[in-house]
Enzyme design. Structure first.
Site, PDB file in Angstrom:
ATOM      1  N   LYS A 146       7.667  13.006 -15.808  1.00 26.74           N
ATOM      2  CA  LYS A 146       7.437  14.444 -14.986  1.00 26.74           C
ATOM      3  C   LYS A 146       5.820  14.325 -15.193  1.00 26.74           C
ATOM      4  CE  LYS A 146       6.925  17.558 -18.984  1.00 26.74           C
ATOM      5  NZ  LYS A 146       5.878  18.100 -18.596  1.00 26.74           N
ATOM      6  N   HIS A 238      11.929  21.235 -19.663  1.00 30.09           N
ATOM      7  CA  HIS A 238      12.439  21.116 -21.039  1.00 30.09           C
ATOM      8  C   HIS A 238      13.366  22.260 -21.309  1.00 30.09           C
ATOM      9  CE1 HIS A 238       9.917  17.822 -21.299  1.00 30.09           C
ATOM     10  NE2 HIS A 238       8.849  18.533 -21.756  1.00 30.09           N
TER      11      HIS A 238
END
Length: 482
Positions: A146, A238
Site C-alpha cells: 500500500k 487496515h
C-alpha cells in the site's frame, strides 16, 4: 503444545527496493526468522534489487546489520548461512541497467516472486521490464505494498497497470494487519466454535468498536502523511479489513476467493457516513513534544492525524448495529483492539446496579496479541449477591506455553503465503476499488464543507468530540491501554 512449521517449496524472491527501509525493518529480518524456523529451503534465494551500486558482499553487510538490529538473540552461524542465500543486482527501474543480469540469475524451475517494495509510480515500469526481458512468466507472483492509490480513480489506474502484465491470481496486495495471528484467529473463533457464531448478529450484539491507536507522531513520514491523513492511511485499508472480518458472512470454504467475496459484500453494504458521525483531529504539542503541524512543516495543515467514525452495515445480520472506528497518532498508548459488546440481558433477576453488566469479547492485536471474554460472576465473599466482571483470558503467550511465544511477524507469514500461492489474506482488486468508492465521498464531503480537524493533546485519547460521538448514543469508548 509445539506449533508445526511446514516448509515451503524452493523459490527465488526478488525484492525491488531491497535496500529500503521496509526491506531492512521487516522483509529481511522476517525472512531470516523463517529460515531459522526451518520454513525456508536451504536452496531458496533472496535477491535484492535497487539503484545503489552494491556488490553481493555489500548487500550481505546491509542485511547483517538490519537483522542484528531487528531480531532478538541472533544465532550467528544461522545468520551466516542465511546471508549465503542473498544476492544483489543494481537495477534501473526505468532503463535497461541490470535486467539482463537479473534474467540470468533467476531460475526457471522454482517458484519466482517479485516484491515491489517501491512507490506505486514504479509498478508499471517494473512489471513491463519483467515481461519484456522474459523474467516473469504466467506462474510468477508479484507483491505490491500500500498505498493502493489515493482515491478510486488512481486505484483503478493502478489495477489496470498491474492487469496489463499479470493476472489477478498472480497479484498479492499486502496489508500486514491481515497477517497478524489474532486477525486470523478471529476467523477461527467465529467459524470454528458453535459458541459465538449464533450470537454474531443484531439480535445479540449492541455495538462494535475498532481502535488502532499509536503513541508515535508522523515521525519521518510527514511529507507522505500530510498528503494522506488518517482516513487514507489507516481507515480505507487496515480498519476496513478488520471491519470486514468481523462483519462478513461465513464463506462456503476457507479459500481465497470465497473469503474475499464475503469481504467485498460487507464493503458494498456500508452506508454513507453523515457529517455528524465523523470526528477528525490533529495532535497539539505538549510537554516538549512537537505538534502535528510542526512535524509536517505546514502551520496551516488541515490533514487529520486522528479520525473517528460511526459506520452502519445495511444487511440482515447487522441492521441497527453501529460500528465505531477510531485511529490516531500521538495517543496515550499503542493499542489495537476490536471489542464486540453484547446486549443487555432481556430481563435481569438482580436489582439496581447489579443488573448493569455486559459481556464483551475483546480481541487485542497489539501490543500483546490475544483475546478475552468479559463475563459476570458473583464477587467472592459474604455480603449478598454482588456482581463483578472478570475476563476469561486467552492471551496467546500464556495459553499456548513458552514454546509458542515466538509468534511470526505479519510480514513473515504473508511472504510465506505468497510462496505457497495462498491469496486468502491479500486484497483483491475489486475489493480495493470498493473500499475507495465508500471512502471518497467521505473525504470529498469534509473538503467541500471546509471542515478543520479538532485539536487534541498529545498522549491523550483524542479530541473531546470523539467522546461525544459515543456519549450521545449512551455508549463510551473503551479505555486505550498499552
Amino acid at each position: 503444545m509445539v506449533s508445526r512449521v511446514i516448509p515451503v517449496e524452493d523459490f527465488d524472491l526478488v525484492v525491488f527496493g531491497g535496500t529500503g527501509d521496509l526491506a531492512q525493518r521487516k522483509i529481511l529480518p522476517g525472512l531470516f526468522r523463517r529460515y531459522v524456523a526451518g520454513q525456508m529451503p536451504e536452496s531458496a534465494r533472496i535477491i535484492g534489487a535497487a539503484r545503489s551500486d552494491y556488490s553481493d558482499g555489500d548487500y550481505c553487510d546491509l542485511a547483517h546489520d538490519a537483522i542484528v538490529e531487528h531480531v532478538a538473540d541472533v544465532d550467528r552461524d544461522k545468520l551466516s548461512a542465511f546471508l549465503d542465500q542473498l544476492h544483489y543486482i543494481a537495477i534501473d527501474a526505468k532503463g535497461d541497467k541490470g535486467w539482463g543480469e537479473l534474467k540470468d540469475l533467476i531460475r526457471s524451475d522454482v517458484i519466482t516472486a517479485f516484491y515491489f517494495s517501491v512507490g506505486p509510480s514504479l509498478f508499471g515500469d517494473l512489471a513491463e521490464r519483467l515481461h519484456s526481458h522474459g523474467i516473469a512468466d504466467r506462474d510468477s507472483r508479484v507483491v505490491v505494498e500500500k498505498p493502493f492509490g489515493r482515491d478510486l480513480e488512481s486505484a483503478r489506474a493502478l489495477n489496470r497497470t498491474l492487469a496489463d502484465h499479470f493476472d489477478e491470481r498472480q497479484i498479492y496486495r499486502i496489508d500486514h494487519y491481515l497477517g497478524k495471528e489474532t486477525v486470523q484467529n478471529l476467523m477461527a473463533v467465529r467459524f470454528g466454535n458453535v459458541l459465538f457464531e449464533p450470537l454474531w448478529n443484531q439480535h445479540y450484539v449492541d455495538h462494535i468498536q475498532i481502535t488502532v491507536a499509536e503513541e508515535i507522531g508522523v515521525e519521518g513520514r510527514g511529507e507522505y502523511y500530510d498528503r494522506s491523513g488518517a482516513m487514507r492511511d489507516m481507515v480505507q485499508n487496515h480498519l476496513m479489513q478488520l471491519l470486514c472480518l468481523i462483519a462478513m458472512e461465513p464463506p462456503s470454504v476457507f479459500g481465497s476467493d470465497a473469503v474475499r467475496d464475503e469481504k467485498l459484500k460487507v464493503i458494498r453494504a456500508l452506508q454513507p457516513v453523515a457529517s455528524h458521525e465523523i470526528v477528525r483531529g490533529q495532535y497539539d504539542g505538549a510537554d516538549g513534544m512537537t505538534s502535528y503541524r510542526e512535524d509536517v512543516g505546514d502551520p496551516r495543515s488541515h490533514t487529520e492525524s486522528f479520525i473517528a467514525l460511526k459506520v452502519h452495515c445495511s444487511n440482515w445480520r447487522w441492521a441497527g448495529v453501529p460500528f465505531y472506528l477510531r485511529t490516531g497518532k500521538r495517543m496515550k498508548a499503542r493499542s489495537s483492539e476490536i471489542a464486540v459488546t453484547f446486549k443487555d440481558l432481556a430481563h435481569s433477576i438482580f436489582p439496581g446496579d447489579e443488573a448493569r453488566h455486559r459481556n464483551i469479547l475483546s480481541i487485542q492485536l497489539q501490543p500483546d496479541e490475544g483475546m478475552n471474554l468479559q463475563v459476570t460472576i458473583k464477587e467472592p465473599g459474604p455480603g449478598g449477591m454482588r456482581l463483578i466482571d472478570v475476563p476469561l483470558d486467552m492471551t496467546f503467550a500464556d495459553a499456548l506455553g513458552p514454546e509458542n511465544n515466538d509468534i511470526p511477524d505479519a510480514y513473515e507469514r504473508l511472504i510465506m503465503d505468497v510462496i505457497r500461492g495462498n491469496q486468502t489474506l491479500f486484497m483483491r482488486g475489486d475489493e480495493v476499488e470498493a473500499a475507495w468508492a465508500w471512502t471518497d465521498p467521505i473525504i470529498d464531503g469534509w473538503e467541500e464543507r471546509g471542515d478543520v480537524p479538532k485539536p487534541y493533546d498529545s498522549c491523550s485519547a483524542g479530541p473531546e468530540d470523539a467522546m461525544m460521538l459515543m456519549h450521545r448514543d449512551g455508549r463510551r469508548w473503551r479505555d486505550i491501554k498499552a
